[in-house]
Scaffold this motif. Structure first.
Motif, PDB file in Angstrom:
ATOM      1  N   THR A  47      -3.016   5.645  -4.794  1.00  0.00           N
ATOM      2  CA  THR A  47      -3.009   4.520  -5.506  1.00  0.00           C
ATOM      3  C   THR A  47      -1.442   4.301  -6.136  1.00  0.00           C
ATOM      4  O   THR A  47      -0.702   5.255  -6.373  1.00  0.00           O
ATOM      5  CB  THR A  47      -4.027   4.795  -6.641  1.00  0.00           C
ATOM      6  N   ARG A  48      -1.187   3.131  -6.570  1.00  0.00           N
ATOM      7  CA  ARG A  48      -0.192   2.917  -7.299  1.00  0.00           C
ATOM      8  C   ARG A  48      -0.106   3.508  -8.722  1.00  0.00           C
ATOM      9  O   ARG A  48       1.325   3.859  -8.828  1.00  0.00           O
ATOM     10  CB  ARG A  48      -0.061   1.235  -7.531  1.00  0.00           C
ATOM     11  N   ASP A  49      -1.162   3.794  -9.222  1.00  0.00           N
ATOM     12  CA  ASP A  49      -1.038   4.609 -10.421  1.00  0.00           C
ATOM     13  C   ASP A  49      -0.521   6.139 -10.048  1.00  0.00           C
ATOM     14  O   ASP A  49       0.097   6.835 -11.070  1.00  0.00           O
ATOM     15  CB  ASP A  49      -2.264   4.689 -11.354  1.00  0.00           C
ATOM     16  N   MET A  97       1.019  -1.008  -0.007  1.00  0.00           N
ATOM     17  CA  MET A  97       0.097   0.116   0.094  1.00  0.00           C
ATOM     18  C   MET A  97       0.855   1.301   0.062  1.00  0.00           C
ATOM     19  O   MET A  97       1.918   1.314   0.682  1.00  0.00           O
ATOM     20  CB  MET A  97      -0.963  -0.010   1.282  1.00  0.00           C
ATOM     21  N   TYR A  98       0.397   2.108  -0.815  1.00  0.00           N
ATOM     22  CA  TYR A  98       1.221   3.223  -0.755  1.00  0.00           C
ATOM     23  C   TYR A  98       0.538   4.506  -0.221  1.00  0.00           C
ATOM     24  O   TYR A  98      -0.621   4.599  -0.025  1.00  0.00           O
ATOM     25  CB  TYR A  98       1.281   3.782  -2.315  1.00  0.00           C
ATOM     26  N   THR A  99       1.359   5.229   0.543  1.00  0.00           N
ATOM     27  CA  THR A  99       1.043   6.510   1.367  1.00  0.00           C
ATOM     28  C   THR A  99       1.649   7.692   1.054  1.00  0.00           C
ATOM     29  O   THR A  99       2.828   7.638   0.317  1.00  0.00           O
ATOM     30  CB  THR A  99       1.105   6.296   2.774  1.00  0.00           C
ATOM     31  N   CYS A 100       1.105   8.794   1.310  1.00  0.00           N
ATOM     32  CA  CYS A 100       1.737  10.212   1.078  1.00  0.00           C
ATOM     33  C   CYS A 100       2.835  10.448   2.281  1.00  0.00           C
ATOM     34  O   CYS A 100       2.455  10.252   3.300  1.00  0.00           O
ATOM     35  CB  CYS A 100       0.501  11.366   1.032  1.00  0.00           C
ATOM     36  N   SER A 144      11.349   8.930  -8.444  1.00  0.00           N
ATOM     37  CA  SER A 144      12.013   7.571  -9.162  1.00  0.00           C
ATOM     38  C   SER A 144      11.988   6.347  -8.236  1.00  0.00           C
ATOM     39  O   SER A 144      12.273   5.216  -8.625  1.00  0.00           O
ATOM     40  CB  SER A 144      13.383   7.910 -10.018  1.00  0.00           C
ATOM     41  N   ASP A 145      12.082   6.495  -6.857  1.00  0.00           N
ATOM     42  CA  ASP A 145      12.018   5.962  -5.679  1.00  0.00           C
ATOM     43  C   ASP A 145      10.666   5.425  -5.280  1.00  0.00           C
ATOM     44  O   ASP A 145      10.412   4.851  -4.148  1.00  0.00           O
ATOM     45  CB  ASP A 145      12.631   6.524  -4.532  1.00  0.00           C
ATOM     46  N   ASP A 146       9.304   5.604  -5.957  1.00  0.00           N
ATOM     47  CA  ASP A 146       8.023   5.283  -5.765  1.00  0.00           C
ATOM     48  C   ASP A 146       7.870   6.343  -4.608  1.00  0.00           C
ATOM     49  O   ASP A 146       6.986   5.441  -3.693  1.00  0.00           O
ATOM     50  CB  ASP A 146       7.825   3.631  -5.853  1.00  0.00           C
TER      51      ASP A 146
END
Length: 51
Positions: A12-14, A1-4, A22-24
């Motif tokens: 979201t991943r998108d 799961m991605y977070t700010c 570049s490090d997501d």
């Protein structure tokens, strides 16, 4: 799961793929920035994090 990294809000991943660095990682999202800032690249800059 991605977070700010600024507000710990879910992104979201998108969103990370399009607006992150570049490090997501993202340093702003629609919950803590307006979309103009996000679209201008502020979400991918650590200096954009406000405290």
């Amino acid at each position: 799961m991605y977070t700010c990294n600024n507000c710990d809000g879910f992104v979201t991943r998108d969103f990370v793929r399009v607006f992150g660095d570049s490090d997501d990682e993202v340093f702003g999202c629609p919950s803590c920035m307006n979309m103009r800032e996000v679209m201008n690249g502020a979400a991918s800059r650590p200096s954009a994090v406000t405290e």
